[in-house]
Design a protein around this motif. Structure first.
Motif, short mmCIF file in Angstrom:
data_model
loop_
_atom_site.label_atom_id
_atom_site.label_comp_id
_atom_site.label_asym_id
_atom_site.label_seq_id
_atom_site.Cartn_x
_atom_site.Cartn_y
_atom_site.Cartn_z
N UNK A 42 0.84 -1.19 0.00
CA UNK A 42 0.00 0.00 0.00
C UNK A 42 0.88 1.25 0.00
N UNK A 43 0.29 2.39 0.23
CA UNK A 43 1.01 3.67 0.21
C UNK A 43 2.15 3.69 1.22
N UNK A 44 1.97 3.04 2.35
CA UNK A 44 2.94 3.12 3.44
C UNK A 44 4.18 2.26 3.22
N UNK A 72 -2.17 -10.45 -0.19
CA UNK A 72 -3.61 -10.37 0.02
C UNK A 72 -4.23 -9.00 -0.25
N UNK A 73 -3.40 -7.98 -0.56
CA UNK A 73 -3.94 -6.67 -0.89
C UNK A 73 -2.90 -5.86 -1.64
N UNK A 74 -3.34 -5.12 -2.66
CA UNK A 74 -2.47 -4.18 -3.37
C UNK A 74 -3.30 -2.92 -3.63
N UNK A 75 -2.77 -1.78 -3.20
CA UNK A 75 -3.44 -0.51 -3.47
C UNK A 75 -3.01 -0.01 -4.84
N UNK A 76 -3.58 1.10 -5.27
CA UNK A 76 -3.19 1.67 -6.56
C UNK A 76 -1.72 2.09 -6.53
N UNK A 77 -1.22 2.52 -5.38
CA UNK A 77 0.19 2.87 -5.24
C UNK A 77 1.07 1.63 -5.44
N UNK A 78 0.61 0.50 -4.90
CA UNK A 78 1.35 -0.75 -5.07
C UNK A 78 1.40 -1.17 -6.53
N UNK A 79 0.30 -1.00 -7.24
CA UNK A 79 0.28 -1.33 -8.66
C UNK A 79 1.23 -0.40 -9.42
N UNK A 80 1.29 0.83 -8.99
CA UNK A 80 2.25 1.77 -9.58
C UNK A 80 3.68 1.28 -9.43
N UNK A 81 3.97 0.64 -8.31
CA UNK A 81 5.31 0.07 -8.10
C UNK A 81 5.62 -0.98 -9.15
N UNK A 82 4.67 -1.86 -9.43
CA UNK A 82 4.89 -2.89 -10.46
C UNK A 82 5.15 -2.24 -11.82
N UNK A 83 4.48 -1.13 -12.09
CA UNK A 83 4.69 -0.41 -13.34
C UNK A 83 6.12 0.14 -13.40
N UNK A 84 6.61 0.64 -12.27
CA UNK A 84 7.99 1.13 -12.20
C UNK A 84 8.97 0.00 -12.56
N UNK A 85 8.71 -1.19 -12.04
CA UNK A 85 9.61 -2.32 -12.31
C UNK A 85 9.60 -2.69 -13.78
N UNK A 86 8.42 -2.63 -14.38
CA UNK A 86 8.30 -2.93 -15.81
C UNK A 86 9.13 -1.94 -16.62
N UNK A 87 9.05 -0.66 -16.28
CA UNK A 87 9.82 0.37 -16.98
C UNK A 87 11.32 0.23 -16.71
#
Length: 183
Positions: A42-44, A72-87
Protein backbone atom coordinates in the motif's frame (compact mmCIF):
# COMPACT_ATOMS: atom_id res chain seq x y z
CA UNK A 1 14.83 -21.92 -1.60
CA UNK A 2 17.84 -19.65 -1.24
CA UNK A 3 17.57 -16.84 1.30
CA UNK A 4 17.67 -13.29 -0.14
CA UNK A 5 21.00 -12.55 1.58
CA UNK A 6 22.67 -15.32 -0.41
CA UNK A 7 21.52 -13.77 -3.70
CA UNK A 8 21.66 -10.04 -3.02
CA UNK A 9 24.14 -8.90 -0.34
CA UNK A 10 22.36 -6.83 2.28
CA UNK A 11 18.91 -7.59 0.88
CA UNK A 12 17.43 -8.51 4.27
CA UNK A 13 19.05 -5.63 6.17
CA UNK A 14 15.83 -3.60 6.04
CA UNK A 15 12.52 -5.23 6.94
CA UNK A 16 8.85 -4.36 6.94
CA UNK A 17 6.39 -6.53 8.86
CA UNK A 18 3.56 -5.75 6.42
CA UNK A 19 5.41 -7.23 3.42
CA UNK A 20 7.81 -10.15 3.49
CA UNK A 21 9.89 -10.75 0.35
CA UNK A 22 11.67 -14.04 -0.30
CA UNK A 23 13.88 -14.70 -3.32
CA UNK A 24 14.54 -17.84 -5.30
CA UNK A 25 16.94 -17.83 -8.24
CA UNK A 26 15.96 -19.86 -11.27
CA UNK A 27 18.89 -21.11 -13.36
CA UNK A 28 16.77 -22.36 -16.27
CA UNK A 29 16.17 -18.78 -17.45
CA UNK A 30 19.03 -16.24 -17.70
CA UNK A 31 18.84 -13.29 -15.27
CA UNK A 32 15.63 -14.68 -13.74
CA UNK A 33 14.52 -14.51 -10.14
CA UNK A 34 11.29 -15.54 -8.45
CA UNK A 35 10.11 -13.03 -5.86
CA UNK A 36 7.66 -14.38 -3.28
CA UNK A 37 5.46 -11.66 -1.78
CA UNK A 38 3.68 -12.24 1.52
CA UNK A 39 1.43 -9.56 3.02
CA UNK A 40 0.19 -6.41 1.35
CA UNK A 41 1.45 -3.43 -0.66
CA UNK A 42 0.00 0.00 0.00
CA UNK A 43 1.01 3.67 0.21
CA UNK A 44 2.94 3.12 3.44
CA UNK A 45 5.21 0.27 2.34
CA UNK A 46 5.44 0.80 -1.44
CA UNK A 47 8.68 2.78 -1.09
CA UNK A 48 10.21 -0.13 0.84
CA UNK A 49 8.97 -2.52 -1.87
CA UNK A 50 10.45 -0.38 -4.68
CA UNK A 51 13.83 -0.13 -2.95
CA UNK A 52 14.00 -3.91 -2.51
CA UNK A 53 13.13 -4.72 -6.12
CA UNK A 54 15.44 -2.00 -7.46
CA UNK A 55 18.28 -3.74 -5.57
CA UNK A 56 17.40 -6.97 -7.35
CA UNK A 57 17.46 -5.31 -10.79
CA UNK A 58 20.73 -3.54 -9.99
CA UNK A 59 22.19 -6.97 -9.16
CA UNK A 60 21.49 -8.02 -12.77
CA UNK A 61 18.13 -9.77 -12.52
CA UNK A 62 15.83 -8.42 -15.25
CA UNK A 63 13.40 -11.33 -15.71
CA UNK A 64 11.22 -10.92 -12.63
CA UNK A 65 8.56 -13.42 -11.60
CA UNK A 66 6.43 -12.16 -8.72
CA UNK A 67 4.65 -15.01 -6.92
CA UNK A 68 1.60 -13.25 -5.52
CA UNK A 69 -0.15 -16.27 -3.98
CA UNK A 70 0.36 -14.86 -0.44
CA UNK A 71 -0.20 -11.23 -1.43
CA UNK A 72 -3.61 -10.37 0.02
CA UNK A 73 -3.94 -6.67 -0.89
CA UNK A 74 -2.47 -4.18 -3.37
CA UNK A 75 -3.44 -0.51 -3.47
CA UNK A 76 -3.19 1.67 -6.56
CA UNK A 77 0.19 2.87 -5.24
CA UNK A 78 1.35 -0.75 -5.07
CA UNK A 79 0.28 -1.33 -8.66
CA UNK A 80 2.25 1.77 -9.58
CA UNK A 81 5.31 0.07 -8.10
CA UNK A 82 4.89 -2.89 -10.46
CA UNK A 83 4.69 -0.41 -13.34
CA UNK A 84 7.99 1.13 -12.20
CA UNK A 85 9.61 -2.32 -12.31
CA UNK A 86 8.30 -2.93 -15.81
CA UNK A 87 9.82 0.37 -16.98
CA UNK A 88 13.07 -0.55 -15.22
CA UNK A 89 13.59 -3.99 -16.82
CA UNK A 90 12.09 -3.55 -20.33
CA UNK A 91 14.97 -1.40 -21.68
CA UNK A 92 17.38 -4.06 -20.39
CA UNK A 93 15.61 -6.81 -22.35
CA UNK A 94 13.73 -8.13 -19.33
CA UNK A 95 10.11 -8.46 -18.34
CA UNK A 96 7.77 -8.92 -15.39
CA UNK A 97 5.43 -11.85 -14.81
CA UNK A 98 2.82 -11.88 -12.06
CA UNK A 99 2.03 -15.35 -10.82
CA UNK A 100 -0.86 -16.89 -8.87
CA UNK A 101 -2.66 -13.60 -8.18
CA UNK A 102 -5.52 -13.87 -5.72
CA UNK A 103 -8.89 -12.86 -7.23
CA UNK A 104 -9.35 -9.76 -5.06
CA UNK A 105 -5.85 -8.50 -5.98
CA UNK A 106 -6.42 -9.24 -9.68
CA UNK A 107 -9.65 -7.26 -9.50
CA UNK A 108 -7.70 -4.13 -8.48
CA UNK A 109 -5.39 -4.60 -11.49
CA UNK A 110 -8.45 -4.92 -13.74
CA UNK A 111 -10.36 -1.98 -12.26
CA UNK A 112 -7.39 0.32 -12.74
CA UNK A 113 -6.78 -0.97 -16.28
CA UNK A 114 -3.34 -2.44 -15.55
CA UNK A 115 -4.09 -6.13 -16.20
CA UNK A 116 -3.34 -5.59 -19.92
CA UNK A 117 0.20 -4.33 -19.21
CA UNK A 118 1.35 -7.33 -17.21
CA UNK A 119 1.97 -10.93 -18.08
CA UNK A 120 -0.21 -12.84 -15.63
CA UNK A 121 0.29 -16.59 -15.30
CA UNK A 122 -1.28 -19.34 -13.19
CA UNK A 123 1.78 -21.52 -12.52
CA UNK A 124 5.56 -21.35 -12.19
CA UNK A 125 5.89 -23.56 -15.27
CA UNK A 126 3.85 -21.10 -17.37
CA UNK A 127 5.90 -18.16 -16.08
CA UNK A 128 9.22 -19.86 -16.85
CA UNK A 129 7.98 -20.92 -20.30
CA UNK A 130 7.08 -17.30 -21.02
CA UNK A 131 10.76 -16.39 -20.65
CA UNK A 132 12.14 -19.59 -22.23
CA UNK A 133 10.06 -19.14 -25.37
CA UNK A 134 11.61 -15.77 -26.02
CA UNK A 135 8.51 -13.71 -25.32
CA UNK A 136 10.38 -10.68 -23.99
CA UNK A 137 11.69 -9.33 -27.27
CA UNK A 138 12.67 -5.72 -27.63
CA UNK A 139 10.74 -4.57 -30.69
CA UNK A 140 12.52 -1.88 -32.70
CA UNK A 141 9.26 -0.78 -34.45
CA UNK A 142 7.82 0.64 -31.23
CA UNK A 143 7.37 3.23 -29.92
CA UNK A 144 5.84 4.57 -33.13
CA UNK A 145 4.74 8.16 -33.69
CA UNK A 146 2.08 8.56 -36.39
CA UNK A 147 -0.80 10.78 -37.50
CA UNK A 148 -4.39 9.75 -36.83
CA UNK A 149 -5.92 8.78 -40.20
CA UNK A 150 -9.10 10.73 -39.33
CA UNK A 151 -7.97 14.01 -37.74
CA UNK A 152 -4.17 13.98 -38.33
CA UNK A 153 -3.42 14.37 -34.59
CA UNK A 154 0.12 13.17 -33.78
CA UNK A 155 -0.13 10.01 -31.66
CA UNK A 156 2.35 7.63 -30.05
CA UNK A 157 1.91 3.86 -29.75
CA UNK A 158 4.19 1.82 -27.49
CA UNK A 159 2.90 -1.55 -28.71
CA UNK A 160 0.44 -3.15 -31.09
CA UNK A 161 -3.26 -3.20 -30.19
CA UNK A 162 -6.40 -1.09 -30.32
CA UNK A 163 -6.84 2.33 -28.79
CA UNK A 164 -8.80 5.57 -29.13
CA UNK A 165 -7.46 8.79 -30.66
CA UNK A 166 -7.22 11.45 -27.94
CA UNK A 167 -8.47 14.16 -30.33
CA UNK A 168 -11.31 12.75 -32.48
CA UNK A 169 -12.04 9.62 -30.38
CA UNK A 170 -11.78 7.31 -33.41
CA UNK A 171 -10.88 3.73 -32.59
CA UNK A 172 -7.56 2.79 -34.17
CA UNK A 173 -5.73 -0.50 -34.54
CA UNK A 174 -1.98 -0.86 -34.90
CA UNK A 175 -0.39 -4.18 -35.85
CA UNK A 176 3.04 -5.62 -35.02
CA UNK A 177 4.56 -3.85 -38.06
CA UNK A 178 3.10 -0.51 -36.83
CA UNK A 179 0.51 -0.30 -39.62
CA UNK A 180 -2.40 1.85 -38.46
CA UNK A 181 -6.01 1.21 -39.53
CA UNK A 182 -9.42 2.29 -38.32
CA UNK A 183 -10.56 -0.25 -35.99
Amino acid sequence: MINGNALIPGFDDERDDSLKITLDKNDSVPHCIIIYLNGYIDTYNSNFFQKKITKIVEAGYVNLIFNCSALNYVSSTGIGSFTVFLKLVKPKGGDVVLLEIQPKVYEVFQLLGFSQFFNIKDSSAEALNFFKNGAPVVNSVFPKIFACPVCSKKLRATKSGRFRCSECKSILAIDNQATVTLG
